[in-house]
Design an enzyme around this catalytic site. Sequence first.
Site, PDB file in Angstrom:
ATOM      1  N   CYS A   7     -14.817 -46.965  23.338  1.00 25.58           N
ATOM      2  CA  CYS A   7     -16.143 -47.104  23.957  1.00 25.58           C
ATOM      3  C   CYS A   7     -16.119 -48.249  24.974  1.00 25.58           C
ATOM      4  CB  CYS A   7     -17.212 -47.387  22.908  1.00 25.58           C
ATOM      5  SG  CYS A   7     -17.766 -45.928  22.000  1.00 25.58           S
ATOM      6  N   ASP A  30      -1.781 -44.702  28.032  1.00 26.10           N
ATOM      7  CA  ASP A  30      -1.614 -45.269  26.696  1.00 26.10           C
ATOM      8  C   ASP A  30      -0.829 -46.585  26.799  1.00 26.10           C
ATOM      9  OD1 ASP A  30      -1.650 -43.852  23.580  1.00 26.10           O
ATOM     10  OD2 ASP A  30      -0.456 -45.675  23.895  1.00 26.10           O
ATOM     11  N   HIS A  46     -19.393 -41.517  22.198  1.00 28.76           N
ATOM     12  CA  HIS A  46     -18.604 -41.751  20.990  1.00 28.76           C
ATOM     13  C   HIS A  46     -18.744 -40.611  19.981  1.00 28.76           C
ATOM     14  CE1 HIS A  46     -16.582 -44.205  17.888  1.00 28.76           C
ATOM     15  NE2 HIS A  46     -17.370 -43.524  17.070  1.00 28.76           N
ATOM     16  N   ASN A  87      -4.855 -35.946  17.478  1.00 28.84           N
ATOM     17  CA  ASN A  87      -4.623 -36.377  16.101  1.00 28.84           C
ATOM     18  C   ASN A  87      -5.977 -36.489  15.414  1.00 28.84           C
ATOM     19  OD1 ASN A  87      -1.908 -36.604  16.695  1.00 28.84           O
ATOM     20  ND2 ASN A  87      -2.045 -38.784  17.208  1.00 28.84           N
ATOM     21  N   GLY A  93      -2.675 -38.530  11.704  1.00 33.54           N
ATOM     22  CA  GLY A  93      -2.147 -39.719  12.365  1.00 33.54           C
ATOM     23  C   GLY A  93      -3.145 -40.410  13.281  1.00 33.54           C
ATOM     24  N   HIS A  98     -12.207 -42.851  17.732  1.00 32.47           N
ATOM     25  CA  HIS A  98     -13.025 -42.339  18.841  1.00 32.47           C
ATOM     26  C   HIS A  98     -12.238 -41.134  19.335  1.00 32.47           C
ATOM     27  CE1 HIS A  98     -15.487 -43.157  22.731  1.00 32.47           C
ATOM     28  NE2 HIS A  98     -14.717 -42.110  23.013  1.00 32.47           N
ATOM     29  N   HIS A 100     -10.043 -38.560  20.872  1.00 37.74           N
ATOM     30  CA  HIS A 100      -9.142 -38.672  22.025  1.00 37.74           C
ATOM     31  C   HIS A 100      -8.048 -37.633  21.915  1.00 37.74           C
ATOM     32  CE1 HIS A 100      -7.462 -41.322  18.903  1.00 37.74           C
ATOM     33  NE2 HIS A 100      -6.274 -40.988  19.381  1.00 37.74           N
ATOM     34  N   HIS A 102      -4.057 -36.901  23.373  1.00 39.30           N
ATOM     35  CA  HIS A 102      -2.870 -37.439  24.041  1.00 39.30           C
ATOM     36  C   HIS A 102      -2.329 -36.381  24.994  1.00 39.30           C
ATOM     37  CE1 HIS A 102      -2.131 -40.801  21.050  1.00 39.30           C
ATOM     38  NE2 HIS A 102      -2.906 -40.010  20.326  1.00 39.30           N
TER      39      HIS A 102
HETATM   40  P1  AMP Z   1      -3.992 -42.171  17.557  1.00 38.50           P
HETATM   41  O1  AMP Z   1      -2.869 -42.472  16.614  1.00 38.50           O
HETATM   42  O2  AMP Z   1      -4.069 -40.713  17.927  1.00 38.50           O
HETATM   43  O3  AMP Z   1      -5.325 -42.729  17.077  1.00 38.50           O
HETATM   44  O4  AMP Z   1      -3.593 -42.901  18.898  1.00 38.50           O
HETATM   45  C1  AMP Z   1      -4.250 -44.017  19.430  1.00 38.50           C
HETATM   46  C2  AMP Z   1      -3.515 -44.390  20.697  1.00 38.50           C
HETATM   47  O5  AMP Z   1      -4.293 -45.337  21.396  1.00 38.50           O
HETATM   48  C3  AMP Z   1      -2.129 -45.025  20.466  1.00 38.50           C
HETATM   49  O6  AMP Z   1      -1.138 -44.228  21.134  1.00 38.50           O
HETATM   50  C4  AMP Z   1      -2.276 -46.413  21.086  1.00 38.50           C
HETATM   51  O7  AMP Z   1      -1.098 -46.832  21.738  1.00 38.50           O
HETATM   52  C5  AMP Z   1      -3.426 -46.220  22.048  1.00 38.50           C
HETATM   53  N1  AMP Z   1      -4.221 -47.395  22.354  1.00 38.50           N
HETATM   54  C6  AMP Z   1      -4.830 -48.221  21.477  1.00 38.50           C
HETATM   55  N2  AMP Z   1      -5.515 -49.181  22.122  1.00 38.50           N
HETATM   56  C7  AMP Z   1      -5.329 -48.955  23.441  1.00 38.50           C
HETATM   57  C8  AMP Z   1      -5.773 -49.586  24.638  1.00 38.50           C
HETATM   58  N3  AMP Z   1      -6.565 -50.673  24.602  1.00 38.50           N
HETATM   59  N4  AMP Z   1      -5.375 -49.082  25.834  1.00 38.50           N
HETATM   60  C9  AMP Z   1      -4.573 -47.995  25.885  1.00 38.50           C
HETATM   61  N5  AMP Z   1      -4.140 -47.331  24.791  1.00 38.50           N
HETATM   62  C10 AMP Z   1      -4.497 -47.819  23.591  1.00 38.50           C
HETATM   63 ZN    ZN Z   2     -16.138 -45.155  20.594  1.00 39.07          ZN
END
Ligand code: AMP
Ligand code: ZN
Length: 114
Positions: A7, A30, A46, A87, A93, A98, A100, A102
């Site tokens: 957020c 990432d 969110h 994920n 995983g 929030h 998202h 990949h």
């Molecule tokens: P997940 O395991 O699917 O929740 O992946 C979360 C992803 O967010 C991971 O690949 C982290 O490297 C990435 N991540 C966490 N914080 C940040 C950030 N501030 N900027 C960019 N990527 C982030």
């Molecule tokens: Zn959020």
Amino acid sequence: MSGCIFCKIASKVVNADIVYENQHLVVFKDLKPAAPVHLLLIPKKHYSSLQDLEEEDFAIAGRINAAAVRVARDMGFAENGFRLVCNCGWDGGQVVNHLHYHLLAGRELQWPPG
Ligand code: AMP
Ligand code: ZN
């Protein structure tokens, strides 16, 4: 949602390397790339995870898919291909709660993942 890192990125309170944005979503790099191209696509609104979307909210999932294709074309890796992954929950995983996706590209990716 206060305290949510994504957020904060969506509202520009926290910096991220944003590569694409529209009124609904943000796409950014990432922090710990798992492939030569590793982007995250997030809704500006969110939602904790995919399984927390209500029936009427699922348009965002389509918008994210459309944005992934657009970014893949714009950044030049659409032809070689890419992987779009969501994920979901503990076993999936998911670490950041929030919604998202990949977007991974830039090398031949293994299947199945670990
Ligand atoms: P997940 O395991 O699917 O929740 O992946 C979360 C992803 O967010 C991971 O690949 C982290 O490297 C990435 N991540 C966490 N914080 C940040 C950030 N501030 N900027 C960019 N990527 C982030
Ligand atoms: Zn959020």
